[in-house]
Design a protein around this motif. Structure first.
Motif, PDB file in Angstrom:
ATOM      1  N   UNK A  37       1.637  15.021   2.675  1.00  0.00           N
ATOM      2  CA  UNK A  37       1.192  13.666   2.997  1.00  0.00           C
ATOM      3  C   UNK A  37       2.321  12.636   2.954  1.00  0.00           C
ATOM      4  N   UNK A  38       3.508  13.035   2.480  1.00  0.00           N
ATOM      5  CA  UNK A  38       4.652  12.121   2.387  1.00  0.00           C
ATOM      6  C   UNK A  38       5.789  12.562   3.300  1.00  0.00           C
ATOM      7  N   UNK A  39       5.496  13.508   4.167  1.00  0.00           N
ATOM      8  CA  UNK A  39       6.496  14.056   5.095  1.00  0.00           C
ATOM      9  C   UNK A  39       6.497  13.214   6.372  1.00  0.00           C
ATOM     10  N   UNK A  40       7.113  12.040   6.282  1.00  0.00           N
ATOM     11  CA  UNK A  40       7.078  11.121   7.412  1.00  0.00           C
ATOM     12  C   UNK A  40       8.280  10.193   7.385  1.00  0.00           C
ATOM     13  N   UNK A  41       8.907  10.000   8.545  1.00  0.00           N
ATOM     14  CA  UNK A  41       9.988   9.023   8.697  1.00  0.00           C
ATOM     15  C   UNK A  41       9.626   8.087   9.831  1.00  0.00           C
ATOM     16  N   UNK A  42       9.701   6.794   9.568  1.00  0.00           N
ATOM     17  CA  UNK A  42       9.394   5.782  10.584  1.00  0.00           C
ATOM     18  C   UNK A  42      10.521   4.754  10.634  1.00  0.00           C
ATOM     19  N   UNK A  72       0.867  -1.173   0.000  1.00  0.00           N
ATOM     20  CA  UNK A  72       0.000   0.000   0.000  1.00  0.00           C
ATOM     21  C   UNK A  72       0.907   1.228   0.000  1.00  0.00           C
ATOM     22  N   UNK A  73       0.387   2.367   0.401  1.00  0.00           N
ATOM     23  CA  UNK A  73       1.202   3.578   0.400  1.00  0.00           C
ATOM     24  C   UNK A  73       1.002   4.360   1.684  1.00  0.00           C
ATOM     25  N   UNK A  74       2.015   5.157   2.028  1.00  0.00           N
ATOM     26  CA  UNK A  74       1.921   6.026   3.199  1.00  0.00           C
ATOM     27  C   UNK A  74       0.642   6.845   3.144  1.00  0.00           C
ATOM     28  N   UNK A  75       0.343   7.359   1.966  1.00  0.00           N
ATOM     29  CA  UNK A  75      -0.866   8.148   1.769  1.00  0.00           C
ATOM     30  C   UNK A  75      -1.984   7.224   1.288  1.00  0.00           C
ATOM     31  N   UNK A  76      -2.538   6.453   2.206  1.00  0.00           N
ATOM     32  CA  UNK A  76      -3.688   5.597   1.902  1.00  0.00           C
ATOM     33  C   UNK A  76      -4.890   6.225   2.590  1.00  0.00           C
ATOM     34  N   UNK A  77      -5.539   7.137   1.897  1.00  0.00           N
ATOM     35  CA  UNK A  77      -6.542   7.980   2.536  1.00  0.00           C
ATOM     36  C   UNK A  77      -7.594   8.386   1.510  1.00  0.00           C
ATOM     37  N   UNK A  78      -8.852   8.139   1.818  1.00  0.00           N
ATOM     38  CA  UNK A  78      -9.937   8.491   0.900  1.00  0.00           C
ATOM     39  C   UNK A  78     -10.064   9.988   0.708  1.00  0.00           C
ATOM     40  N   UNK A  79      -9.510  10.779   1.626  1.00  0.00           N
ATOM     41  CA  UNK A  79      -9.587  12.241   1.532  1.00  0.00           C
ATOM     42  C   UNK A  79      -8.423  12.835   0.746  1.00  0.00           C
ATOM     43  N   UNK A  80      -7.484  12.015   0.313  1.00  0.00           N
ATOM     44  CA  UNK A  80      -6.315  12.518  -0.406  1.00  0.00           C
ATOM     45  C   UNK A  80      -6.679  12.927  -1.829  1.00  0.00           C
ATOM     46  N   UNK A  81      -6.000  13.935  -2.364  1.00  0.00           N
ATOM     47  CA  UNK A  81      -6.205  14.275  -3.777  1.00  0.00           C
ATOM     48  C   UNK A  81      -5.531  13.295  -4.733  1.00  0.00           C
ATOM     49  N   UNK A  82      -4.640  12.445  -4.213  1.00  0.00           N
ATOM     50  CA  UNK A  82      -3.896  11.495  -5.034  1.00  0.00           C
ATOM     51  C   UNK A  82      -4.796  10.311  -5.378  1.00  0.00           C
ATOM     52  N   UNK A  83      -4.972  10.056  -6.670  1.00  0.00           N
ATOM     53  CA  UNK A  83      -5.906   9.014  -7.101  1.00  0.00           C
ATOM     54  C   UNK A  83      -5.568   7.644  -6.519  1.00  0.00           C
ATOM     55  N   UNK A  84      -4.288   7.305  -6.467  1.00  0.00           N
ATOM     56  CA  UNK A  84      -3.916   5.984  -5.970  1.00  0.00           C
ATOM     57  C   UNK A  84      -3.998   5.874  -4.447  1.00  0.00           C
ATOM     58  N   UNK A  85      -3.972   7.006  -3.752  1.00  0.00           N
ATOM     59  CA  UNK A  85      -4.175   6.969  -2.308  1.00  0.00           C
ATOM     60  C   UNK A  85      -5.572   6.470  -1.993  1.00  0.00           C
ATOM     61  N   UNK A  86      -6.530   6.893  -2.791  1.00  0.00           N
ATOM     62  CA  UNK A  86      -7.912   6.446  -2.603  1.00  0.00           C
ATOM     63  C   UNK A  86      -8.025   4.954  -2.910  1.00  0.00           C
ATOM     64  N   UNK A  87      -7.385   4.510  -3.998  1.00  0.00           N
ATOM     65  CA  UNK A  87      -7.400   3.084  -4.339  1.00  0.00           C
ATOM     66  C   UNK A  87      -6.780   2.257  -3.217  1.00  0.00           C
ATOM     67  N   UNK A  90      -6.527   3.008  -0.034  1.00  0.00           N
ATOM     68  CA  UNK A  90      -7.436   3.025   1.117  1.00  0.00           C
ATOM     69  C   UNK A  90      -8.553   1.993   0.931  1.00  0.00           C
ATOM     70  N   UNK A  91      -9.168   1.984  -0.252  1.00  0.00           N
ATOM     71  CA  UNK A  91     -10.268   1.051  -0.499  1.00  0.00           C
ATOM     72  C   UNK A  91      -9.778  -0.392  -0.561  1.00  0.00           C
ATOM     73  N   UNK A  92      -8.576  -0.603  -1.103  1.00  0.00           N
ATOM     74  CA  UNK A  92      -8.011  -1.954  -1.165  1.00  0.00           C
ATOM     75  C   UNK A  92      -7.770  -2.498   0.239  1.00  0.00           C
ATOM     76  N   UNK A  93      -7.203  -1.675   1.105  1.00  0.00           N
ATOM     77  CA  UNK A  93      -6.992  -2.108   2.491  1.00  0.00           C
ATOM     78  C   UNK A  93      -8.322  -2.490   3.146  1.00  0.00           C
ATOM     79  N   UNK A  94      -9.356  -1.698   2.895  1.00  0.00           N
ATOM     80  CA  UNK A  94     -10.670  -1.989   3.479  1.00  0.00           C
ATOM     81  C   UNK A  94     -11.216  -3.314   2.956  1.00  0.00           C
TER      82      UNK A  94
END
Length: 297
Positions: free
Chosen positions: A255-260, A103-118, A120-124
């Motif tokens: 939405x990609x400003x993250x280090x883990x 998946x992606x860091x930005x997995x969010x239905x509210x994101x403007x990124x088309x694949x972030x929405x995909x 999010x829905x795939x995880x669900x």
């Protein structure tokens, strides 16, 4: 343990297959959309031909599989989501015991990124099946971002509509190692953020590329409308123009400003830095050019 990998002919899936092959007690099934030439994969790897759009073939490929490494499809978002639905339905029907999904860091239905929405829905969809799972939420690949860096290498100017957005670029090889670690472990039933070792704005990313390649590269932020016009002028498929524009809209939203440290916890390794990846590739190009020059003499 029998582990299947989708997208096995691609850069990421192929690397996961390579990392899994030869492990004691692991039988690897490489799922590809089309037949591969002899020697394309490691000895002992079983190949199953199954398109993401072919549910019966997917079920046949997953029969008897214990763990599935689910590498994303690509293309337009509606088709991609249908492909993901098919894979998940096949895994559920064949009672796969564990799905290690990309998946992606930005997995969010509210994101403007088309694949972030995909994503999010795939995880669900995956969670709804009840299949034990482990999800690798990857940041943007260094190798993917290199598409724009390579163009900037020639012009000396990285022009993107990212404003002051910051990104933790991650090496594709590190994402492959994270998926491999998840696939060979027990299901975690949670997501793991796979990032690079640091974050940088586009000016910082340009500076890293300039240092690695020994070429001056500067970043210039441009309006989204200008990026769209420039992209269309290259003849790029309109879908990808839209997808890239939506990506940079998500970058502008940080939405990609993250280090883990999830990658290190999973693998016991430190993630590769952008400079190391770009420097290695530059060295490989020089070696290749040197061999070609020597062969020509």
């Amino acid at each position: 343990m029998r582990i299947a990998v989708t997208g096995a002919a691609g850069g990421l899936g192929g690397r996961v297959v390579q990392l899994l092959s030869g492990r004691d007690g692991v039988d690897v099934v490489a799922i590809t959309r089309r037949r591969l030439s002899a020697g394309a994969l490691q000895p002992g790897v079983e190949v199953a031909v199954a398109d993401y759009a072919d549910p019966p073939a997917l079920r046949a490929a997953l029969r008897g599989v214990d763990t599935l490494v689910f590498v994303s499809s690509d293309g337009p978002d509606a088709r991609m989501l249908l492909h993901h639905r098919n894979v998940i339905a096949a895994a559920a029907a064949e009672r796969v015991g564990h799905v290690a999904a990309l998946s992606s860091i930005d997995a969010d239905a509210a994101s403007p990124f088309c694949y972030a929405v995909v994503n999010h829905l795939t995880e669900a969809l995956l969670r709804a099946t009840g299949i034990p799972y482990s999800i690798a939420r990857a940041s943007l690949y260094i190798e993917f971002f290199q598409h724009w860096l390579t163009r900037a290498r020639s012009s000396g100017l990285l022009q993107l509509p990212a404003a002051d957005g910051r990104i933790s670029l991650v090496a594709r090889d590190d994402v492959a190692r994270a998926l491999t670690a998840l696939a060979t472990g027990e299901p975690t039933c949670r997501h793991h953020d796979i990032t690079g070792p640091d974050v940088a704005g586009l000016a910082g990313i340009a500076a890293v590329a300039a240092q690695a390649w020994g070429r001056p590269i500067a970043y210039q932020g441009i309006p989204p409308e200008t990026f769209h016009t420039q992209t269309a002028a290259t003849g790029l498929d309109p879908w990808w123009g839209y997808a890239f524009s939506s990506l940079f809209a998500s970058v502008r939203e940080q939405r990609w400003d993250r280090v883990c440290d999830h990658y290190t916890r999973l693998t016991g390794r430190l993630p590769l830095a952008s400079h190391n990846v770009l420097s290695t590739q530059a060295g490989e190009r020089q070696d290749s050019a040197g061999r070609a020059s020597s062969d020509a003499q």
